[in-house]
Design an enzyme around this catalytic site. Structure first.
Site, PDB file in Angstrom:
ATOM      1  CB  THR A  22      27.263  37.089  48.916  1.00 21.14           C
ATOM      2  OG1 THR A  22      26.365  37.167  47.810  1.00 21.14           O
ATOM      3  CG2 THR A  22      27.528  35.632  49.281  1.00 21.14           C
ATOM      4  CD  GLN A  81      29.006  35.088  45.309  1.00 21.29           C
ATOM      5  OE1 GLN A  81      28.423  34.181  45.840  1.00 21.29           O
ATOM      6  NE2 GLN A  81      28.570  35.620  44.181  1.00 21.29           N
ATOM      7  CE  LYS A 126      34.856  31.076  43.515  1.00 22.91           C
ATOM      8  NZ  LYS A 126      35.557  32.338  43.827  1.00 22.91           N
ATOM      9  N   GLY A 127      37.201  29.671  38.636  1.00 18.23           N
ATOM     10  CA  GLY A 127      36.770  29.334  37.266  1.00 18.23           C
ATOM     11  C   GLY A 127      37.820  28.523  36.535  1.00 18.23           C
ATOM     12  N   GLY A 178      31.290  35.946  38.928  1.00 19.21           N
ATOM     13  CA  GLY A 178      31.883  36.054  37.595  1.00 19.21           C
ATOM     14  C   GLY A 178      33.144  35.231  37.546  1.00 19.21           C
ATOM     15  CG  HIS A 179      33.353  31.427  38.139  1.00 18.71           C
ATOM     16  ND1 HIS A 179      33.982  31.727  39.322  1.00 18.71           N
ATOM     17  CD2 HIS A 179      32.230  30.771  38.470  1.00 18.71           C
ATOM     18  CE1 HIS A 179      33.258  31.262  40.322  1.00 18.71           C
ATOM     19  NE2 HIS A 179      32.188  30.691  39.828  1.00 18.71           N
ATOM     20  NE  ARG A 210      38.417  40.819  41.406  1.00 16.89           N
ATOM     21  CZ  ARG A 210      38.722  39.963  40.424  1.00 16.89           C
ATOM     22  NH1 ARG A 210      39.970  39.591  40.229  1.00 16.89           N
ATOM     23  NH2 ARG A 210      37.780  39.477  39.661  1.00 16.89           N
TER      24      ARG A 210
HETATM   25  P1  GDP Z   1      36.801  33.271  40.333  1.00 14.83           P
HETATM   26  O1  GDP Z   1      35.558  34.069  40.520  1.00 14.83           O
HETATM   27  O2  GDP Z   1      37.312  32.696  41.609  1.00 14.83           O
HETATM   28  O3  GDP Z   1      36.674  32.269  39.239  1.00 14.83           O
HETATM   29  O4  GDP Z   1      37.943  34.262  39.880  1.00 14.83           O
HETATM   30  P2  GDP Z   1      37.913  35.315  38.675  1.00 14.83           P
HETATM   31  O5  GDP Z   1      37.666  34.631  37.412  1.00 14.83           O
HETATM   32  O6  GDP Z   1      37.037  36.456  39.024  1.00 14.83           O
HETATM   33  O7  GDP Z   1      39.380  35.916  38.782  1.00 14.83           O
HETATM   34  C1  GDP Z   1      40.445  35.237  38.541  1.00 14.83           C
HETATM   35  C2  GDP Z   1      41.205  35.914  37.407  1.00 14.83           C
HETATM   36  O8  GDP Z   1      42.510  35.507  37.482  1.00 14.83           O
HETATM   37  C3  GDP Z   1      40.715  35.518  36.032  1.00 14.83           C
HETATM   38  O9  GDP Z   1      40.939  36.571  35.120  1.00 14.83           O
HETATM   39  C4  GDP Z   1      41.595  34.326  35.691  1.00 14.83           C
HETATM   40  O10 GDP Z   1      41.765  34.126  34.292  1.00 14.83           O
HETATM   41  C5  GDP Z   1      42.876  34.746  36.321  1.00 14.83           C
HETATM   42  N1  GDP Z   1      43.699  33.658  36.841  1.00 14.83           N
HETATM   43  C6  GDP Z   1      43.304  32.475  37.391  1.00 14.83           C
HETATM   44  N2  GDP Z   1      44.384  31.788  37.812  1.00 14.83           N
HETATM   45  C7  GDP Z   1      45.467  32.573  37.539  1.00 14.83           C
HETATM   46  C8  GDP Z   1      46.875  32.427  37.757  1.00 14.83           C
HETATM   47  O11 GDP Z   1      47.353  31.455  38.337  1.00 14.83           O
HETATM   48  N3  GDP Z   1      47.665  33.465  37.360  1.00 14.83           N
HETATM   49  C9  GDP Z   1      47.193  34.575  36.753  1.00 14.83           C
HETATM   50  N4  GDP Z   1      48.054  35.525  36.390  1.00 14.83           N
HETATM   51  N5  GDP Z   1      45.878  34.743  36.515  1.00 14.83           N
HETATM   52  C10 GDP Z   1      45.039  33.751  36.910  1.00 14.83           C
END
Ligand code: GDP
Length: 426
Positions: free
Chosen positions: A239, A224, A16-17, A40-41, A304
């Protein structure tokens, strides 16, 4: 662009981040609506990694107003550390960030209680992040919580804390055998933290609604994911807040008619952190996918659990959130896997069921039905046009669209902003 609620369609960590950071280029404001620093994004910008826990993912855009809504719970120590780290790396937070005066505050005793409850649960522990989020929401709904409006005013904070002291210390001493809370130290420390945060505290509902009145574009940032929602998630392994798109309304004070659009963030496979059902989980927690996808928690670093794409839960996420389009993320991670499995249905005692059973004990009998699609070998992380994707990648995307019943607006093929294919204008 319309106002958009960005919501995770699985168990969180969908990416999402990155998507919020991408959409924030066109947004006037980003507002967080639930959760706390258990979220954590990860946002990668100019090759630099920023991990955000409480500050909205729009903060890397200098002109974007970032708001933390009333539905969020705030640990002042964690928030100040995050603000300092961002400012130290050249990100302008002052003046761009406002926090709701109604947001509840996570205090050290919430974290202590979180750990103590988990220890008591033994084998049935939820595997929380130990950040005190559950106990903070418990106090909020028990009407004994302390809000940002209280901690910025030392007398208000002291009297609220004194009211709660008897119960807190009863729990600490009698139930958990912990030393009692030192109220004096807490008051001194939090009075000073409250002063440092006071410049950020405001009526965020008024701010966001007046921006909407002026025709400005607002993003609502969920943390989440759908199946961690307190009602619709895999209870009790959830959560403590409403992660669904509906939470964007109550968590910000913006009426539902003004939310306009919901974008589901869908990872091209499935992951979850902590305990609870994960029907498509691979053997040994899916180590191969974990390594490929670097699937380790942004908040806790915990590995995970990984599994195949589960169309049953994403279809349900579409229904629960009302999203009509999705951002499909981390598709690049699947390159090189010979056969890709997609879970298309669940059965219990040979009968089709549409969801993970509410009574989780029945998940022992849950059977997952798979379809197998051919994978692709090519590295797709550098592709920027849909037509340049390998045929098998397109087939995988199109089958997911069919099974879930939504179109794809964005395809993410890497961590960076530009590693994205835009399928429409959203
Ligand atoms: P969030 O909590 O939904 O924002 O997700 P997280 O940040 O915890 O996890 C996503 C992880 O995947 C982060 O390290 C991002 O930089 C990475 N990420 C996001 N989109 C992509 C993608 O399309 N490909 C890859 N390889 N990594 C990605």
């Amino acid at each position: 662009m319309p106002n958009i609620v960005v919501v995770g369609a699985q168990w969180g960590d969908e990416g999402k981040g990155k998507i919020i950071d991408l959409l924030a280029q066109n947004a006037d404001a980003v507002i967080r609506y639930q959760g706390g620093n258990n979220a954590g994004h990860t946002v990668v910008f100019d090759g630099k990694k920023h991990i955000l826990h409480l500050v909205p993912s729009g903060i890397l855009h200098p002109g974007t107003t970032c708001l933390i809504g009333n539905g969020v719970v705030i640990d002042p120590v964690s928030l100040l550390l995050e603000i300092e780290a961002l400012e130290a790396s050249g990100v302008q937070v002052r003046g761009n960030l406002k926090i709701s005066e109604l947001a509840h505050v996570t205090l050290p005793y919430h974290c202590a209680l979180d750990q103590a409850y988990e220890a008591k649960r033994g084998k049935l522990k939820i595997e929380t992040t130990h950040r005190g989020i559950g106990p903070t929401y418990k106090d909020k709904f028990g009407r004994t919580g302390i809000r940002m409006a209280d901690i910025i005013e030392p007398d208000g904070f002291k009297s609220r804390l004194e009211q709660n002291l008897e119960e807190i210390n009863f729990m600490f001493e009698k139930y958990f055998s912990l030393p009692p809370l030192q109220i004096k130290d807490t008051i001194v420390k939090y009075a000073s933290l409250g002063q440092r945060l006071s410049e950020y505290v405001d009526d965020t509902a008024e701010i966001v609604n007046s921006m909407l009145d002026d025709g400005r574009m607002v993003l609502f940032e969920g943390a989440q994911g759908t199946f961690l929602d307190i009602d619709f998630g895999t209870y009790p392994f959830v959560t403590a807040s409403h992660t669904l798109a509906g939470g964007a309304s109550t968590g910000t004070g913006v009426g539902p008619t003004r939310l306009e659009k919901v974008l589901g963030i869908v990872k091209a496979y499935t992951t979850r952190v902590g305990a609870g059902p994960l029907p498509t989980e691979l053997q040994a927690g899916g180590e191969d996918l974990r390594i490929r996808g670097k699937e380790y928690g942004a908040t806790t670093g915990r590995p995970r659990r990984c599994g195949w794409f589960d169309a049953v839960i994403v279809r349900r996420a579409k229904m629960l959130n009302g999203f009509e389009s999705m951002a499909l993320t981390k598709l690049d991670v699947l390159s090189g896997i010979e056969k890709l499995y997609i879970c298309v249905a669940y059965k219990i005692n040979h009968e089709i069921v549409k969801a993970i059973p509410a009574a989780l004990r029945k998940t022992d009998k849950l059977e997952t039905i798979y379809e197998i699609l051919p994978g692709w070998k090519e590295d797709i992380s550098g592709i920027r046009k849909y037509q340049d994707l390998p045929d098998n990648t397109k087939r995988y995307i199109e089958r997911i669209e069919e099974l879930v019943g939504v179109k794809t607006s964005l395809i993410s093929l890497g961590e960076a902003r530009d590693q994205t294919i835009h399928m429409d204008d959203l």
